[in-house]
Design a protein around this motif. Structure first.
Motif, PDB file in Angstrom:
ATOM      1  N   SER A 137       4.185  35.363  67.301  1.00  0.00           N
ATOM      2  CA  SER A 137       5.598  34.761  67.484  1.00  0.00           C
ATOM      3  C   SER A 137       6.568  35.892  67.238  1.00  0.00           C
ATOM      4  O   SER A 137       6.119  36.831  66.483  1.00  0.00           O
ATOM      5  CB  SER A 137       5.738  33.579  66.602  1.00  0.00           C
ATOM      6  OG  SER A 137       4.873  32.620  66.668  1.00  0.00           O
ATOM      7  N   ASP A 138       7.656  35.771  68.060  1.00  0.00           N
ATOM      8  CA  ASP A 138       8.701  36.760  67.859  1.00  0.00           C
ATOM      9  C   ASP A 138       8.012  38.002  68.039  1.00  0.00           C
ATOM     10  O   ASP A 138       8.389  38.997  67.073  1.00  0.00           O
ATOM     11  CB  ASP A 138       9.379  36.528  66.447  1.00  0.00           C
ATOM     12  CG  ASP A 138      10.788  37.387  66.268  1.00  0.00           C
ATOM     13  OD1 ASP A 138      10.788  37.851  65.235  1.00  0.00           O
ATOM     14  OD2 ASP A 138      11.257  37.916  67.358  1.00  0.00           O
ATOM     15  N   GLN A 184       7.203  41.889  68.538  1.00  0.00           N
ATOM     16  CA  GLN A 184       8.094  43.100  68.158  1.00  0.00           C
ATOM     17  C   GLN A 184       7.402  44.494  68.798  1.00  0.00           C
ATOM     18  O   GLN A 184       6.027  44.305  69.297  1.00  0.00           O
ATOM     19  CB  GLN A 184       8.067  43.497  66.589  1.00  0.00           C
ATOM     20  CG  GLN A 184       8.579  42.418  66.089  1.00  0.00           C
ATOM     21  CD  GLN A 184       8.760  42.405  64.485  1.00  0.00           C
ATOM     22  OE1 GLN A 184       8.069  43.253  63.886  1.00  0.00           O
ATOM     23  NE2 GLN A 184       9.529  41.266  63.802  1.00  0.00           N
ATOM     24  N   THR A 228       6.561  34.662  72.591  1.00  0.00           N
ATOM     25  CA  THR A 228       5.553  34.535  71.763  1.00  0.00           C
ATOM     26  C   THR A 228       4.326  34.577  72.918  1.00  0.00           C
ATOM     27  O   THR A 228       4.403  34.570  74.300  1.00  0.00           O
ATOM     28  CB  THR A 228       5.252  32.969  71.504  1.00  0.00           C
ATOM     29  OG1 THR A 228       6.421  32.672  70.424  1.00  0.00           O
ATOM     30  CG2 THR A 228       4.134  32.462  70.966  1.00  0.00           C
ATOM     31  N   ALA A 269      10.371  39.517  71.416  1.00  0.00           N
ATOM     32  CA  ALA A 269      10.999  38.305  70.713  1.00  0.00           C
ATOM     33  C   ALA A 269      10.423  36.924  71.298  1.00  0.00           C
ATOM     34  O   ALA A 269      10.532  35.714  70.949  1.00  0.00           O
ATOM     35  CB  ALA A 269      12.427  38.112  71.004  1.00  0.00           C
ATOM     36  N   ARG A 288       4.289  36.185  61.162  1.00  0.00           N
ATOM     37  CA  ARG A 288       4.266  35.973  62.717  1.00  0.00           C
ATOM     38  C   ARG A 288       3.004  35.515  63.334  1.00  0.00           C
ATOM     39  O   ARG A 288       2.901  35.204  64.451  1.00  0.00           O
ATOM     40  CB  ARG A 288       5.081  36.864  63.333  1.00  0.00           C
ATOM     41  CG  ARG A 288       6.247  37.284  62.791  1.00  0.00           C
ATOM     42  CD  ARG A 288       7.341  38.484  63.559  1.00  0.00           C
ATOM     43  NE  ARG A 288       6.428  39.675  63.320  1.00  0.00           N
ATOM     44  CZ  ARG A 288       5.705  40.068  64.268  1.00  0.00           C
ATOM     45  NH1 ARG A 288       5.747  39.552  65.533  1.00  0.00           N
ATOM     46  NH2 ARG A 288       5.310  41.462  64.079  1.00  0.00           N
TER      47      ARG A 288
END
Lengths: 115, 114
Positions: B80-81, B83, B18, B16, B63
């Motif tokens: 970003s974010d 996973q 960056t 989650a 993302r």
């Protein structure tokens, strides 16, 4: 199936033997490429082809031979395999039209081990 | 000869969060393309994002976004974010305006922690 396929996926061979890695694409892309992937080096270009019967050397061509008698096939031959040629080999293709953003499409790779 | 340098052999990021992967390149051309490829353990080479040098606007794909600094010859990738599925080897690559040949960096292994 449409796409680019390499065979075999895995190969173990002995030093001094001749080995051919196959690459076949169904898109009729003009350009085809062979890269080798080694830790710390990323992918390095071995040979490439702009069209049938046109091939040229890349960054690391020594010990390799290519041919392109048909647009869809681009085999890579190791004439006399050496341990330094142990690597993962990728074939790729791309269209000639730069307006298509020159995206390259890669095969699944062939892991070659020379013992 | 063109060269591509990825100075980070490995990076880690918390899920989650960056993360930014760095890439610099060297070329005398003014028109070229830059790419980020993702290679998961399956070995498949997956195009993440591309940037055309004559476009000043930074490319984005969901993302994934880039920071393209043409004068500095820098092309970083921001995820970003993050996973778990982002864990992979990431390659920065350059292609000149002719020949379609890709020049790759050495790669950055990205680990994502849960």
């Amino acid at each position: 199936d449409a796409g680019i396929t390499q065979s075999p996926r895995y190969k173990i061979t002995e030093t001094g033997r001749q080995v051919t890695l196959m690459c076949h694409q169904t898109w009729s892309h003009s350009y085809m490429f062979w890269y080798r992937q080694d830790l710390g080096h990323g992918l390095r270009l071995i040979y490439y082809s702009a069209a049938a019967d046109i091939t040229d050397k890349g960054e690391v061509p020594d010990g390799y031979v290519v041919s392109r008698s048909k647009t869809e096939n681009f085999p890579l031959t190791l004439e006399s395999a050496t341990r330094s040629q142990t690597s993962v080999y990728f074939c790729a293709s791309s269209p000639i039209d730069r307006a298509s953003n020159t995206e390259a499409f890669f095969g699944q790779g062939t892991r070659l081990t020379v013992v | 000869a063109q060269t591509v340098t990825q100075s980070q052999p490995e990076m880690s990021v918390q899920e989650a969060e960056t993360v930014t992967l760095s890439c610099t390149y060297d070329t005398s051309e003014s028109d070229y393309y830059l790419f980020w490829y993702k290679q998961p353990p399956s070995r498949q080479m997956i195009l993440v994002i591309r940037q055309e040098a004559y476009k000043q606007q930074n490319a984005t794909e969901n993302r994934f976004s880039v920071n393209f600094q043409k004068a500095a010859k820098s092309f970083s990738l921001k995820i970003s974010d993050s996973q778990l599925g982002d864990a992979a080897m990431y390659f920065c690559a350059y292609t000149p305006p002719y020949g379609n040949k890709l020049v790759f960096g050495a790669g950055t292994i990205l680990r994502v922690k849960s």
